[in-house]
Scaffold this motif. Sequence first.
Motif, short mmCIF file in Angstrom:
data_model
loop_
_atom_site.label_atom_id
_atom_site.label_comp_id
_atom_site.label_asym_id
_atom_site.label_seq_id
_atom_site.Cartn_x
_atom_site.Cartn_y
_atom_site.Cartn_z
N ASP A 1 0.86 -1.18 0.00
CA ASP A 1 0.00 0.00 0.00
C ASP A 1 0.90 1.23 0.00
OD1 ASP A 1 -0.24 0.71 3.34
OD2 ASP A 1 0.26 -1.34 2.75
N SER B 1 4.79 -0.81 3.15
CA SER B 1 3.43 -0.68 3.67
C SER B 1 3.39 0.43 4.73
CB SER B 1 2.95 -1.99 4.29
OG SER B 1 1.70 -1.82 4.94
N TYR C 1 -0.56 -0.33 10.32
CA TYR C 1 -1.95 -0.09 10.73
C TYR C 1 -2.44 1.34 10.46
CZ TYR C 1 -0.93 2.49 15.09
OH TYR C 1 -0.52 3.42 16.00
N GLU D 1 -4.26 1.35 7.16
CA GLU D 1 -5.59 0.72 7.23
C GLU D 1 -6.59 1.66 7.90
OE1 GLU D 1 -6.39 -1.99 5.82
OE2 GLU D 1 -4.50 -3.06 5.46
N ASP E 1 -7.50 4.51 5.41
CA ASP E 1 -8.27 3.96 4.28
C ASP E 1 -9.69 3.63 4.70
OD1 ASP E 1 -6.04 4.21 2.72
OD2 ASP E 1 -5.58 2.06 2.63
N GLU E 2 -9.84 3.07 5.90
CA GLU E 2 -11.18 2.74 6.39
C GLU E 2 -11.98 4.02 6.64
OE1 GLU E 2 -14.43 0.40 7.58
OE2 GLU E 2 -12.57 -0.10 6.48
N TYR F 1 -0.64 -8.90 7.59
CA TYR F 1 -1.55 -7.85 7.12
C TYR F 1 -2.94 -8.03 7.71
CZ TYR F 1 1.98 -6.30 3.81
OH TYR F 1 3.13 -5.79 3.25
N GLN F 2 -3.27 -9.23 8.13
CA GLN F 2 -4.54 -9.43 8.82
C GLN F 2 -4.56 -8.61 10.12
OE1 GLN F 2 -5.55 -13.50 9.74
NE2 GLN F 2 -7.45 -12.95 10.79
N THR G 1 -2.70 -5.82 10.75
CA THR G 1 -2.77 -4.39 10.46
C THR G 1 -4.19 -3.99 10.08
OG1 THR G 1 -2.16 -4.69 8.12
CG2 THR G 1 -0.37 -4.31 9.70
N GLN G 2 -4.87 -4.85 9.33
CA GLN G 2 -6.23 -4.54 8.92
C GLN G 2 -7.17 -4.51 10.12
OE1 GLN G 2 -7.82 -7.13 5.90
NE2 GLN G 2 -9.86 -6.26 6.00
N GLU G 3 -7.04 -5.49 11.00
CA GLU G 3 -7.95 -5.55 12.14
C GLU G 3 -7.73 -4.37 13.09
OE1 GLU G 3 -8.05 -9.30 14.10
OE2 GLU G 3 -8.94 -10.32 12.38
N GLU H 1 -9.07 -1.18 11.34
CA GLU H 1 -10.53 -1.15 11.29
C GLU H 1 -11.13 -0.94 12.67
OE1 GLU H 1 -11.68 -4.73 9.32
OE2 GLU H 1 -11.25 -3.93 7.30
#
Length: 462
Positions: free
Chosen positions: A94, A265, A268, A271, A274-275, A303-304, A306-308, A311
């Motif tokens: 990203d 990247s 977090y 993410e 972006d969210e 990345y799971q 960082t996404q969690e 978000e």
Amino acid sequence: MQPMRKKSINVLLVTVLLLLGLAAVLLRPLDRTPFTKTDYYATTLRNLQQRPAYVTQGDTVRVGWAKVNITPPAGTPLAGYGKRLGMDYESVHDSAWARTFAFSNGKTEAYYVALDMLIVPMQVMRRLEQVYPKLGLKPEQVYLTATHSHTSFGGWGKKLGVSLMSGEYEEELVAQLTRQIVQSMQLARQNLQPAKIGYGSVKAEGLVKNRLLDDPENPFYPDRNKTRDATLRFLKFEGQNGETAILSALSAHATILPSKTPELSRDYPGELVDELERHVDFAAFSAGAVGSQSVVYTHGDTYQSTQEVGEELAALLWQQLQQITCDYVYTLGYDRTRLALPEPSWRIATDLRLAPFVFNSVFGQHPAYVTSLQLGNVVFVGAPADYSGEFVARLRQNAQAQGLQAIVTSFNGGYIGYVTPDKYYNLEEYETRSMNFFGPHSGSYLTDIMLRQLRQYGQAKK
């Protein structure tokens, strides 16, 4: 005495003398003089008095925002971990951005720049200072910050100690990044519009920990949950044309992703913004007082995770956002105070440090500042360091006593290492030994100057 024995004794004597001479050149005793009794403190106080915060009351503050992609091509070094040894990244997960806000109240203007990078590089700050006059600006009008992602790009450090963390220096990369930051400022200026501004905060207790006190053998371990700054703070901007923007800050290192993956990247923070941009028109993030503080995640360095984390932070902020009242504000102010520094105290033992010339040859000598930006009753305060989250409560309490809200950020274009509370100085930890560059009182010293800068804004209100 036999000749051979005499010769051996002479060689030993010469060796001992050489080692003693080398030690005299390379080593110094640690100086524990209280900072209030030093010349460098007196110098910084004079700097504060001679150039106090510039605060104006004007028309309605107009706000503009813009972002520019700053991702260099594959083959550029990653920045953040010395053990990478300047490893280049091969792909981009990203992209990295310069996200900028412009502010104007008719009497003055100011800018807030958030880079998706480990720090705001010193070489870039120096280049920007050469450009500001062409834009009709002074350096104190531009508040610089970074997300502190350890998987963004490097290539911006000249000295050996810096290049170990950021890879081989690339002159054109620094020049290009400078141009891109200026471009983001110009675009934000073009988009200025009257806007209402509101301050908000939300607790993120389960997502932040004090990593310095993580070891049960640490004598301060029982205090680990009392010494965090686990609050996500943010500003909401409502433009006259109906657009909405968010500027947020959290005191937790962006260090989820592994050091050995050759992929760029934002971790977090990427993410999170972006969210948020799924719901608002623009979002930006800055690292808060991240010294000693880590983000908590449950799915490993993936990345799971960082996404969690991103978000979850976005959901917390979004829930609180609905309750924020925004109003027009008229106050716009800023300041930049030059910090005089003590001799470097890069230690090899509890009370023994390397000579200053050794540190300077490895890391260089760079100016350091405390920076600040006032919007209405909100004051951003920027530190040139991995500034500990443990100091935030005191700064915020001081600000609130003056009718202000304080948001603390790190990495404002200078870097003086990790700055932690003085009581931890003798801990044999990475943050308090290897990365504490300026002695046992650097935490108290820097915090004292930040408090004094905050008081200038409080006095301007009266």
